[in-house]
Scaffold this active site. Sequence first.
Site, mmCIF file in Angstrom:
data_model
loop_
_atom_site.group_PDB
_atom_site.id
_atom_site.type_symbol
_atom_site.label_atom_id
_atom_site.label_comp_id
_atom_site.label_asym_id
_atom_site.label_seq_id
_atom_site.Cartn_x
_atom_site.Cartn_y
_atom_site.Cartn_z
ATOM 1 N N GLU A 177 0.826 -1.189 -0.079
ATOM 2 C CA GLU A 177 -0.125 -0.077 -0.155
ATOM 3 C C GLU A 177 0.872 1.213 -0.102
ATOM 4 O O GLU A 177 0.702 2.147 0.844
ATOM 5 C CB GLU A 177 -0.946 0.027 1.314
ATOM 6 C CG GLU A 177 -2.136 -1.156 1.071
ATOM 7 C CD GLU A 177 -3.198 -0.864 1.974
ATOM 8 O OE1 GLU A 177 -3.014 -0.230 3.075
ATOM 9 O OE2 GLU A 177 -4.071 -1.908 2.176
ATOM 10 N N GLU A 236 -5.819 -8.708 0.911
ATOM 11 C CA GLU A 236 -6.404 -8.286 2.021
ATOM 12 C C GLU A 236 -7.908 -7.886 1.870
ATOM 13 O O GLU A 236 -8.180 -7.503 0.771
ATOM 14 C CB GLU A 236 -5.753 -7.211 2.627
ATOM 15 C CG GLU A 236 -4.485 -7.202 3.403
ATOM 16 C CD GLU A 236 -3.748 -5.764 3.878
ATOM 17 O OE1 GLU A 236 -4.835 -5.089 4.538
ATOM 18 O OE2 GLU A 236 -2.705 -5.813 3.991
HETATM 19 C C1 BG6 Z 1 -4.286 -2.149 5.433
HETATM 20 C C2 BG6 Z 1 -3.173 -2.631 6.015
HETATM 21 O O1 BG6 Z 1 -4.571 -0.727 4.745
HETATM 22 O O2 BG6 Z 1 -5.427 -2.252 6.144
HETATM 23 C C3 BG6 Z 1 -3.121 -3.304 6.974
HETATM 24 O O3 BG6 Z 1 -2.360 -3.184 4.823
HETATM 25 C C4 BG6 Z 1 -4.076 -2.875 8.018
HETATM 26 O O4 BG6 Z 1 -1.857 -3.408 7.623
HETATM 27 C C5 BG6 Z 1 -5.420 -2.921 7.486
HETATM 28 O O5 BG6 Z 1 -4.159 -3.538 9.363
HETATM 29 C C6 BG6 Z 1 -6.791 -2.898 8.225
HETATM 30 O O6 BG6 Z 1 -6.761 -1.348 8.730
HETATM 31 P P1 BG6 Z 1 -6.655 -0.954 10.250
HETATM 32 O O7 BG6 Z 1 -6.205 0.197 10.170
HETATM 33 O O8 BG6 Z 1 -8.072 -1.498 10.751
HETATM 34 O O9 BG6 Z 1 -5.620 -2.081 10.761
#
Ligand code: BG6
Length: 473
Positions: A166, A373
């Site tokens: 990202e 993700e």
């Molecule tokens: C993504 C990241 O942006 O979102 C992760 O690659 C992150 O590292 C995930 O944990 C979820 O976001 P957050 O802020 O809820 O942890």
Amino acid sequence: MKTTEQFPKNFLWGASSSAFQIEGGWEEDGKGMTVADYNSVKRSGRQADSKVASDFYHHWREDIALMKELGIQIYRFSIAWARILPDGEGRINQAGIDFYNKVIDGLLEYNIQPVVTLYHFDLPYALVEKYNGWADRRCVDAFERYAKVCFSEFGDRVKYWQAINEQNLMIRVDERMNIKESDAWRADKLRAQMDYHMFLAHALATKACHDIGKGMKIGPAVSSTCTYPLTNKPEDVWAARMNDYMKTVYCLDMHYYGKYPGYYMRYLKERDIVPAMQDSDKEILKAGRMDYIAVNYYRTLCASYLPADEGHPVGMREFRGNEVDFDQYGYCRDEKNTNLKASEYGAQIDPMGLRIVLNDYYSRYQLPLLITENGLGAADVLTEEEKIHDYYRIDYLRTHIKACALAIEDGVELMGYSPWSFMDLLSSHQGFAKRYGFVYVNREDMDQKDLRRIKKDSFFWYQNVIRTNGEKL
Ligand code: BG6
């Protein structure tokens, strides 16, 4: 209606994580401090930090056994750069290499393919102290070396790599980039230079990956979303489109074509923040074309057009927040999409958006996609019977998997689905209360408890999804 029976036989079901969010052992066996450690430790006292996180560093054997039980075929995780090179560029830390060798071998023993990210928000802090990180071109050299060390050490067993997680989101978060300029223009100038250096680093790592490995594949992991216009006013439509172009698409174009798209160059010029480049960079960027796109998708956005005026002059970050000044005329402003429900943390839940994103990226670049993700952050409750009834997470994942199936029917080459996250972990900025895992980790923000692993309802549900190759949702 057909839904999921069309997942191909070789579709890869997985789960994901990242180093600073799970490992802990932050100073153990020679590991150096990282920007992620620095920022999370700053918040200690209010939130969990990366010192222990989910303590994967000491529980990896047990955790990999749980991965086997879950049935995943790929595990997407990141290597902590500062575990391999404690100061980012100098001495190699053999203990760090040994740790990841154990993890990779442990996964392979259970036929789980490691899918590895080289840099997930955790720049070695020594590089910040020496060079202000990505502000300096020497950070690019450091990353290239680090990437080569990883390809040489682990490339015999790791096929799929992501260079940077990202970049397109990270560049906008000042604390992750160590941008401390209070002046908006100076901050943006620095940001543009850092962004450019990361593109170079990505391209050099890509070339090294192709040179060193036999059949290794590498790509960026992109923070993916799509922005809907609030109305069908052409200005709103354009604003929504520019929100995606200026935050995501320009980045993918750089990884594919090796040059900034026209509208982005125009923005850099008009803002007078064109980064310093060398003539030889053109060749480097061209030679570093991505092999696939790793898609991180959680939600969609909605935007309207906000014209620049005296109260909102272009380039004033105070007015920007999540907003983008897309040319000299104005901003796109974040709006609530009343057609969508939001998670308890405010993310607008939108499986159809995933289908749109997958189709959009595939038709643009015709490259394979891998979802690295996707998931729902929630404050899960552990019952007295030691259960976690996370039906809301199951709903979220089910509807998004259906969207993947539809995208495959649309003709998208989707290699696999690796949701966030395998186990509960440190949120990127909201501590441990916001949980994403299939496996509950028994700790609270300010109480490490016994870090016991407990399978949530979603664990058993996903196990069955994998077992039936997506037929039983
Ligand atoms: C993504 C990241 O942006 O979102 C992760 O690659 C992150 O590292 C995930 O944990 C979820 O976001 P957050 O802020 O809820 O942890």
